[in-house]
Design a protein around this motif. Structure first.
Motif, PDB file in Angstrom:
ATOM      1  N   ILE A  70      31.234 -40.869   3.970  1.00 20.17           N
ATOM      2  CA  ILE A  70      31.014 -39.803   4.941  1.00 20.17           C
ATOM      3  C   ILE A  70      31.916 -40.036   6.148  1.00 20.17           C
ATOM      4  O   ILE A  70      31.886 -41.099   6.757  1.00 20.17           O
ATOM      5  N   LYS A  71      32.727 -39.055   6.461  1.00 16.14           N
ATOM      6  CA  LYS A  71      33.690 -39.155   7.562  1.00 16.14           C
ATOM      7  C   LYS A  71      33.146 -38.472   8.810  1.00 16.14           C
ATOM      8  O   LYS A  71      32.690 -37.339   8.747  1.00 16.14           O
ATOM      9  N   ASP A  72      33.222 -39.170   9.933  1.00 18.05           N
ATOM     10  CA  ASP A  72      32.775 -38.619  11.211  1.00 18.05           C
ATOM     11  C   ASP A  72      33.890 -37.768  11.803  1.00 18.05           C
ATOM     12  O   ASP A  72      35.006 -38.239  11.999  1.00 18.05           O
ATOM     13  N   ASN A  73      33.581 -36.497  12.077  1.00 22.21           N
ATOM     14  CA  ASN A  73      34.552 -35.567  12.653  1.00 22.21           C
ATOM     15  C   ASN A  73      34.133 -35.110  14.043  1.00 22.21           C
ATOM     16  O   ASN A  73      34.286 -33.949  14.395  1.00 22.21           O
ATOM     17  N   GLY A  74      33.561 -35.984  14.818  1.00 21.73           N
ATOM     18  CA  GLY A  74      33.121 -35.606  16.156  1.00 21.73           C
ATOM     19  C   GLY A  74      31.708 -35.068  16.129  1.00 21.73           C
ATOM     20  O   GLY A  74      30.757 -35.816  16.013  1.00 21.73           O
ATOM     21  N   SER A  75      31.566 -33.744  16.192  1.00 21.57           N
ATOM     22  CA  SER A  75      30.224 -33.157  16.208  1.00 21.57           C
ATOM     23  C   SER A  75      29.650 -32.976  14.801  1.00 21.57           C
ATOM     24  O   SER A  75      28.473 -32.725  14.646  1.00 21.57           O
ATOM     25  N   LEU A  76      30.495 -33.083  13.770  1.00 27.61           N
ATOM     26  CA  LEU A  76      30.054 -32.933  12.386  1.00 27.61           C
ATOM     27  C   LEU A  76      30.468 -34.154  11.572  1.00 27.61           C
ATOM     28  O   LEU A  76      31.257 -34.967  12.021  1.00 27.61           O
ATOM     29  N   VAL A  77      29.941 -34.242  10.371  1.00 27.10           N
ATOM     30  CA  VAL A  77      30.399 -35.227   9.401  1.00 27.10           C
ATOM     31  C   VAL A  77      30.866 -34.472   8.158  1.00 27.10           C
ATOM     32  O   VAL A  77      30.388 -33.371   7.880  1.00 27.10           O
ATOM     33  N   SER A  78      31.815 -35.049   7.430  1.00 23.52           N
ATOM     34  CA  SER A  78      32.347 -34.414   6.228  1.00 23.52           C
ATOM     35  C   SER A  78      32.269 -35.378   5.058  1.00 23.52           C
ATOM     36  O   SER A  78      32.392 -36.592   5.224  1.00 23.52           O
ATOM     37  N   VAL A  79      32.104 -34.806   3.878  1.00 26.46           N
ATOM     38  CA  VAL A  79      32.078 -35.601   2.653  1.00 26.46           C
ATOM     39  C   VAL A  79      32.640 -34.745   1.524  1.00 26.46           C
ATOM     40  O   VAL A  79      32.480 -33.532   1.516  1.00 26.46           O
ATOM     41  N   VAL A  80      33.353 -35.391   0.588  1.00 24.14           N
ATOM     42  CA  VAL A  80      33.861 -34.689  -0.585  1.00 24.14           C
ATOM     43  C   VAL A  80      32.718 -34.584  -1.585  1.00 24.14           C
ATOM     44  O   VAL A  80      32.109 -35.586  -1.950  1.00 24.14           O
ATOM     45  N   VAL A  81      32.411 -33.350  -2.024  1.00 24.15           N
ATOM     46  CA  VAL A  81      31.268 -33.131  -2.917  1.00 24.15           C
ATOM     47  C   VAL A  81      31.666 -32.286  -4.126  1.00 24.15           C
ATOM     48  O   VAL A  81      32.658 -31.573  -4.103  1.00 24.15           O
ATOM     49  N   TRP A  82      30.853 -32.398  -5.158  1.00 22.98           N
ATOM     50  CA  TRP A  82      30.919 -31.537  -6.330  1.00 22.98           C
ATOM     51  C   TRP A  82      29.672 -30.670  -6.300  1.00 22.98           C
ATOM     52  O   TRP A  82      28.559 -31.186  -6.219  1.00 22.98           O
ATOM     53  N   GLU A  83      29.871 -29.347  -6.375  1.00 21.07           N
ATOM     54  CA  GLU A  83      28.765 -28.391  -6.262  1.00 21.07           C
ATOM     55  C   GLU A  83      27.967 -28.279  -7.555  1.00 21.07           C
ATOM     56  O   GLU A  83      28.514 -28.439  -8.646  1.00 21.07           O
ATOM     57  N   ASN A  84      26.697 -27.946  -7.414  1.00 24.01           N
ATOM     58  CA  ASN A  84      25.784 -27.621  -8.507  1.00 24.01           C
ATOM     59  C   ASN A  84      25.842 -28.607  -9.676  1.00 24.01           C
ATOM     60  O   ASN A  84      26.236 -28.251 -10.778  1.00 24.01           O
ATOM     61  N   PRO A  85      25.448 -29.841  -9.430  1.00 22.18           N
ATOM     62  CA  PRO A  85      25.472 -30.841 -10.508  1.00 22.18           C
ATOM     63  C   PRO A  85      24.378 -30.565 -11.543  1.00 22.18           C
ATOM     64  O   PRO A  85      23.214 -30.900 -11.355  1.00 22.18           O
ATOM     65  N   LYS A  86      24.765 -29.922 -12.623  1.00 23.05           N
ATOM     66  CA  LYS A  86      23.822 -29.472 -13.662  1.00 23.05           C
ATOM     67  C   LYS A  86      23.017 -30.621 -14.251  1.00 23.05           C
ATOM     68  O   LYS A  86      21.882 -30.426 -14.687  1.00 23.05           O
ATOM     69  N   GLU A  87      23.594 -31.822 -14.293  1.00 19.28           N
ATOM     70  CA  GLU A  87      22.882 -32.964 -14.883  1.00 19.28           C
ATOM     71  C   GLU A  87      21.597 -33.316 -14.146  1.00 19.28           C
ATOM     72  O   GLU A  87      20.709 -33.935 -14.712  1.00 19.28           O
ATOM     73  N   PHE A  88      21.489 -32.923 -12.877  1.00 22.75           N
ATOM     74  CA  PHE A  88      20.326 -33.277 -12.067  1.00 22.75           C
ATOM     75  C   PHE A  88      19.365 -32.106 -11.859  1.00 22.75           C
ATOM     76  O   PHE A  88      18.284 -32.285 -11.319  1.00 22.75           O
ATOM     77  N   GLU A  89      19.767 -30.921 -12.272  1.00 18.23           N
ATOM     78  CA  GLU A  89      18.979 -29.708 -12.065  1.00 18.23           C
ATOM     79  C   GLU A  89      17.618 -29.765 -12.750  1.00 18.23           C
ATOM     80  O   GLU A  89      17.529 -30.136 -13.917  1.00 18.23           O
ATOM     81  N   LYS A  90      16.591 -29.396 -12.024  1.00 18.14           N
ATOM     82  CA  LYS A  90      15.251 -29.197 -12.597  1.00 18.14           C
ATOM     83  C   LYS A  90      14.566 -28.173 -11.706  1.00 18.14           C
ATOM     84  O   LYS A  90      14.431 -28.377 -10.510  1.00 18.14           O
ATOM     85  N   SER A  91      14.147 -27.078 -12.295  1.00 23.82           N
ATOM     86  CA  SER A  91      13.543 -25.994 -11.531  1.00 23.82           C
ATOM     87  C   SER A  91      12.325 -26.498 -10.751  1.00 23.82           C
ATOM     88  O   SER A  91      11.540 -27.272 -11.273  1.00 23.82           O
ATOM     89  N   PRO A  92      12.231 -26.125  -9.496  1.00 19.92           N
ATOM     90  CA  PRO A  92      12.974 -25.123  -8.740  1.00 19.92           C
ATOM     91  C   PRO A  92      14.180 -25.691  -7.979  1.00 19.92           C
ATOM     92  O   PRO A  92      14.845 -24.958  -7.270  1.00 19.92           O
ATOM     93  N   LEU A  93      14.472 -26.983  -8.129  1.00 22.96           N
ATOM     94  CA  LEU A  93      15.600 -27.602  -7.414  1.00 22.96           C
ATOM     95  C   LEU A  93      16.871 -27.398  -8.231  1.00 22.96           C
ATOM     96  O   LEU A  93      17.306 -28.274  -8.974  1.00 22.96           O
TER      97      LEU A  93
END
Length: 150
Positions: free
Chosen positions: A107-130
């Motif tokens: 996690i990189k500190d960008n002053g007022s925010l933090v940034s991280v490289v992510v992969w969206e919607n990881p299907k392997e972890f999905e379980k309704s309703p999450l």
């Protein structure tokens, strides 16, 4: 009548705050909320409820750090190599004290925010309703998973 309305409005606004659970290391309980694509060596996780259900349904989120053996980690990581990753900006309260150093290093500190490289919607972890969320990988055979309802 106006005082009653103001009192009711204050109660609704102040009762809708987020509530985060204690940090847990219970693998079985975590598997009730999200799918686990491999048997973890260890987990640390917490859930958060947003809202109180009075003005609509509450939303839920799970934040988890899942440590895998090297073979399972490499297999999972390989599934994401061909997917596009992107930077996600978050507020600083995204970073929790219980995150291990390997997660905090991603996690990189960008002053007022933090940034991280992510992969969206990881299907392997999905379980309704999450069914929404993202993940990222550390250099310590860990996967950070954030899943939420909306």
């Amino acid at each position: 009548m106006k005082r009653l309305f103001i009192l009711f409005a204050c109660l609704v606004v102040f009762s809708c705050s987020d509530k985060e659970s204690e940090v847990s290391t219970d693998v079985n309980q975590l598997s009730e909320f999200i799918n686990l694509p491999a048997k973890p060596l260890s987990v640390k996780w917490a859930y958060r409820r947003s809202g109180n259900g009075l003005l609509g349904p509450s939303d839920y989120a799970i934040t988890a750090v899942i440590k895998l053996n090297e073979a399972d980690f490499k297999e999972l990581r390989t599934k994401y190599k061909l997917q596009a990753a992107h930077y996600a900006d978050r507020t600083k309260d995204f970073v929790k004290d219980w995150f291990p150093p390997s997660v905090k290093n991603c996690i990189k500190d960008n002053g007022s925010l933090v940034s991280v490289v992510v992969w969206e919607n990881p299907k392997e972890f999905e379980k309704s309703p999450l069914v929404n969320g993202y993940c990222f990988f550390t250099n310590n055979n860990e996967v950070f998973v954030y899943m939420f309802t909306t």
